[in-house]
Design a protein around this motif. Sequence first.
Motif, short mmCIF file in Angstrom:
data_model
loop_
_atom_site.label_atom_id
_atom_site.label_comp_id
_atom_site.label_asym_id
_atom_site.label_seq_id
_atom_site.Cartn_x
_atom_site.Cartn_y
_atom_site.Cartn_z
N SER A 78 55.54 -13.77 70.43
CA SER A 78 55.28 -12.75 71.45
C SER A 78 53.81 -12.84 71.88
O SER A 78 52.91 -12.75 71.04
CB SER A 78 55.58 -11.36 70.90
OG SER A 78 55.32 -10.37 71.85
N PRO A 79 53.53 -13.03 73.18
CA PRO A 79 52.14 -13.18 73.63
C PRO A 79 51.29 -11.95 73.35
O PRO A 79 51.77 -10.82 73.38
CB PRO A 79 52.28 -13.39 75.14
CG PRO A 79 53.68 -13.85 75.33
CD PRO A 79 54.48 -13.15 74.29
N LEU A 80 50.02 -12.17 73.06
CA LEU A 80 49.06 -11.09 72.91
C LEU A 80 48.66 -10.62 74.31
O LEU A 80 48.59 -11.43 75.25
CB LEU A 80 47.81 -11.55 72.17
CG LEU A 80 47.88 -11.75 70.65
CD1 LEU A 80 48.83 -12.89 70.26
CD2 LEU A 80 46.48 -12.03 70.10
N ILE A 101 43.93 -6.45 73.84
CA ILE A 101 44.39 -5.09 74.12
C ILE A 101 45.53 -4.72 73.16
O ILE A 101 45.57 -3.63 72.61
CB ILE A 101 44.88 -4.96 75.58
CG1 ILE A 101 43.76 -5.36 76.55
CG2 ILE A 101 45.35 -3.53 75.86
CD1 ILE A 101 42.50 -4.53 76.43
N ALA A 102 46.46 -5.64 72.97
CA ALA A 102 47.58 -5.43 72.06
C ALA A 102 47.90 -6.75 71.37
O ALA A 102 48.01 -7.78 72.04
CB ALA A 102 48.80 -4.92 72.80
N GLY A 103 48.01 -6.70 70.05
CA GLY A 103 48.34 -7.92 69.31
C GLY A 103 47.34 -8.27 68.23
O GLY A 103 47.28 -9.42 67.78
N ALA A 104 46.56 -7.29 67.75
CA ALA A 104 45.56 -7.57 66.73
C ALA A 104 46.20 -8.09 65.44
O ALA A 104 45.65 -8.96 64.77
CB ALA A 104 44.74 -6.31 66.43
N ARG A 105 47.38 -7.57 65.10
CA ARG A 105 48.06 -8.02 63.88
C ARG A 105 48.47 -9.49 64.01
O ARG A 105 48.28 -10.28 63.07
CB ARG A 105 49.27 -7.13 63.61
CG ARG A 105 50.06 -7.51 62.36
CD ARG A 105 51.12 -6.46 62.05
NE ARG A 105 51.98 -6.87 60.96
CZ ARG A 105 53.11 -7.54 61.10
NH1 ARG A 105 53.53 -7.88 62.32
NH2 ARG A 105 53.85 -7.89 60.06
N ARG A 106 49.03 -9.85 65.15
CA ARG A 106 49.41 -11.25 65.39
C ARG A 106 48.18 -12.15 65.38
O ARG A 106 48.22 -13.28 64.88
CB ARG A 106 50.15 -11.37 66.72
CG ARG A 106 51.63 -11.01 66.67
CD ARG A 106 52.20 -10.77 68.05
NE ARG A 106 51.83 -9.45 68.55
CZ ARG A 106 51.87 -9.11 69.84
NH1 ARG A 106 52.22 -10.00 70.76
NH2 ARG A 106 51.53 -7.90 70.21
N THR A 158 45.74 -22.30 68.65
CA THR A 158 45.88 -21.48 69.86
C THR A 158 47.02 -20.47 69.70
O THR A 158 47.88 -20.62 68.82
CB THR A 158 46.19 -22.35 71.10
OG1 THR A 158 47.47 -22.99 70.91
CG2 THR A 158 45.11 -23.40 71.31
N VAL A 159 47.00 -19.46 70.55
CA VAL A 159 48.09 -18.48 70.60
C VAL A 159 48.43 -18.19 72.06
O VAL A 159 47.58 -18.30 72.94
CB VAL A 159 47.71 -17.15 69.89
CG1 VAL A 159 47.54 -17.37 68.40
CG2 VAL A 159 46.46 -16.55 70.50
N PRO A 160 49.68 -17.80 72.33
CA PRO A 160 50.04 -17.43 73.71
C PRO A 160 49.49 -16.04 74.04
O PRO A 160 49.48 -15.15 73.19
CB PRO A 160 51.56 -17.43 73.68
CG PRO A 160 51.92 -17.09 72.26
CD PRO A 160 50.85 -17.73 71.42
N VAL A 161 49.01 -15.88 75.24
CA VAL A 161 48.48 -14.59 75.67
C VAL A 161 48.97 -14.27 77.07
O VAL A 161 49.33 -15.16 77.86
CB VAL A 161 46.94 -14.55 75.66
CG1 VAL A 161 46.39 -14.85 74.28
CG2 VAL A 161 46.36 -15.50 76.71
N ARG A 162 48.99 -12.99 77.36
CA ARG A 162 49.20 -12.51 78.73
C ARG A 162 47.88 -11.94 79.18
O ARG A 162 47.37 -10.99 78.58
CB ARG A 162 50.30 -11.45 78.78
CG ARG A 162 50.49 -10.86 80.18
CD ARG A 162 51.38 -9.64 80.14
NE ARG A 162 51.40 -8.98 81.45
CZ ARG A 162 51.77 -7.72 81.64
NH1 ARG A 162 52.15 -6.97 80.62
NH2 ARG A 162 51.75 -7.19 82.86
N ILE A 163 47.31 -12.49 80.21
CA ILE A 163 45.99 -12.06 80.70
C ILE A 163 46.16 -11.05 81.83
O ILE A 163 46.86 -11.31 82.81
CB ILE A 163 45.17 -13.26 81.21
CG1 ILE A 163 45.03 -14.31 80.12
CG2 ILE A 163 43.79 -12.80 81.69
CD1 ILE A 163 44.48 -15.63 80.63
#
Length: 220
Positions: A49-51, A64-69, A80-85
Motif C-alpha cells: 500500500s503506497p505511503l 502524511i500517512a504510512g509511518a508504520r510502513r 525504495t517504497v511506493p508513494v502517492r504524492i
Amino acid sequence: METQIVNATEYRNVSLALLSESKTNPRRTFEEVSLKELASSIRTQGVLSPLLVRPLTENGFEIIAGARRYRAAQMAEVPTVPVRIVHLSDAAALEAQLVENLVRSEIHPMEEAQGFRALLDLEDPKYSIEQIAAKVGKSPVFVASRLKLSDLVPAAVEAFYADAIGVGHALLLAKRPPSSRKPHSGLASKRFTTEDRNPLAFFYPSATCNSGSTAISCWS
C-alpha cells in the motif's frame, strides 16, 4: 526509481532516504513485534500500500500517512517504497494526517486525544466536536471524553502509555481540578510499568483509591 514532481497527484517509487516522518503525526507508539512482522512481509512481498506523502523540498517528502510502513521498510532494508504524492497546505496535510490516523483500530486513547485536540485547534478548516465525530465515525460523547485526556499532566501521560494506568484511571486524573493535583515528590523520576499496583498513589499519595474493572473512585 526516484521521483520528480510533475502532477498534482502521482504514484512513484522513491528512496527511503528522501522520506521523513511528520512532526505532527498523532501516532507515537509502534509495537515492536508488529513492526518486525510487517518488515518480514515487506522483504518477501514489498510494500503493498503506497505511503501518502507531500513534497518538502525538490526531492524530499514528508510522510502524511504510512509511518508504520516506513519504519518497517527501514527494518527490512528495502531501497525504495511506493508513494502517492499530493500537494497539500500545512492545514490540509494536518487534517488528512489526523483523520487517517484516527480511524486506525489499534490507536492508543492518548493518541486519539491528541489527534482530536489538534483537529479542534485548527483555524482553517474549523472543526466542532460533532464534525470531528462524523469524520472518524465516533459519537460526540466519545470524542469529548477523549479530548478530556489532553488535560493529563506529562507524568500521567507517561504512565498511560506504559499501561500502568487504564482509560478509567486516566480520565479520573484528567478530571481532577488543577488545584488538587499534588503528585508524589518522587513522581518526576518515576518510570511506570504494569507492575505498579496502585499508580494513582503516585499522583495523589493522600488519596484512598478503589479500582475495579469498570468503575474507579477516589476520595482525598
